[in-house]
Scaffold this motif. Structure first.
Motif, PDB file in Angstrom:
ATOM      1  N   UNK A  30       4.855 -30.960  51.696  1.00  0.00           N
ATOM      2  CA  UNK A  30       5.469 -32.222  51.293  1.00  0.00           C
ATOM      3  C   UNK A  30       6.887 -32.060  50.748  1.00  0.00           C
ATOM      4  N   UNK A  31       7.273 -30.881  50.311  1.00  0.00           N
ATOM      5  CA  UNK A  31       8.595 -30.709  49.713  1.00  0.00           C
ATOM      6  C   UNK A  31       9.679 -30.401  50.753  1.00  0.00           C
ATOM      7  N   UNK A  32       9.284 -30.209  51.992  1.00  0.00           N
ATOM      8  CA  UNK A  32      10.224 -29.839  53.046  1.00  0.00           C
ATOM      9  C   UNK A  32      10.648 -31.039  53.874  1.00  0.00           C
ATOM     10  N   UNK A  33      11.915 -31.057  54.228  1.00  0.00           N
ATOM     11  CA  UNK A  33      12.385 -31.966  55.262  1.00  0.00           C
ATOM     12  C   UNK A  33      11.889 -31.416  56.605  1.00  0.00           C
ATOM     13  N   UNK A  99      14.290 -26.649  53.577  1.00  0.00           N
ATOM     14  CA  UNK A  99      14.529 -27.026  52.188  1.00  0.00           C
ATOM     15  C   UNK A  99      15.790 -26.302  51.750  1.00  0.00           C
ATOM     16  N   UNK A 100      16.778 -27.041  51.276  1.00  0.00           N
ATOM     17  CA  UNK A 100      18.100 -26.474  51.018  1.00  0.00           C
ATOM     18  C   UNK A 100      18.229 -25.832  49.645  1.00  0.00           C
ATOM     19  N   UNK A 101      17.429 -26.262  48.682  1.00  0.00           N
ATOM     20  CA  UNK A 101      17.609 -25.785  47.314  1.00  0.00           C
ATOM     21  C   UNK A 101      16.276 -25.441  46.671  1.00  0.00           C
ATOM     22  N   UNK A 102      16.360 -24.738  45.568  1.00  0.00           N
ATOM     23  CA  UNK A 102      15.171 -24.432  44.806  1.00  0.00           C
ATOM     24  C   UNK A 102      14.539 -23.104  45.206  1.00  0.00           C
ATOM     25  N   UNK A 103      13.521 -22.721  44.450  1.00  0.00           N
ATOM     26  CA  UNK A 103      12.871 -21.435  44.673  1.00  0.00           C
ATOM     27  C   UNK A 103      12.230 -21.329  46.049  1.00  0.00           C
ATOM     28  N   UNK A 104      11.822 -22.442  46.610  1.00  0.00           N
ATOM     29  CA  UNK A 104      11.140 -22.435  47.898  1.00  0.00           C
ATOM     30  C   UNK A 104      12.064 -22.812  49.042  1.00  0.00           C
TER      31      UNK A 104
END
Length: 119
Positions: A30-33, A99-104
């Motif tokens: 869910x956190x990915x484009x 996902x462009x930013x963050x730990x993942x």
């Protein structure tokens, strides 16, 4: 790490429809484009449709009004509904999670699924 598996490709006549699926491993889908790309024979890969983690969609001009991208986060799956298919839609279709930013942060690709539209 996200693993993506596309399915739903095949041979269809012009004017027909196909629905591609992109199934993701893990529980962070869910956190990915999610983007659908395609690569026609002898040509470069091109972006067809995109859906952000928040559900915003965008389409290439060539598919607007014919293709619909969607996602079901509960099923860790994204879809590309393709209607009114044309011979020029023939390509290998790839699913991409980004996902462009963050730990993942990262970018992941599926193996592709062939779509062939006959005239």
């Amino acid at each position: 790490q996200v693993q993506l598996v596309e399915s739903g490709g095949g041979l269809v006549q012009a004017g027909g429809s196909l629905r591609l699926s992109c199934a993701a491993s893990g529980n962070i889908f869910s956190i990915y484009d999610i983007n659908w790309y395609r690569q026609p024979p002898g040509k470069q890969r091109e972006l067809v449709a995109a859906i952000t983690s928040g559900g915003t969609t965008n389409y290439a001009d060539s598919v607007k009004g014919r293709f619909t991208i969607s996602r079901d986060n509960a099923k860790n799956t994204a879809y590309l509904q393709m209607n009114s298919l044309k011979p020029e839609d023939t390509a290998v279709y790839y699913c991409n999670a980004h996902r462009a930013t963050g730990l993942l942060k990262g970018a992941y690709w599926g193996q592709g699924t062939q779509v062939t539209v006959s005239s």
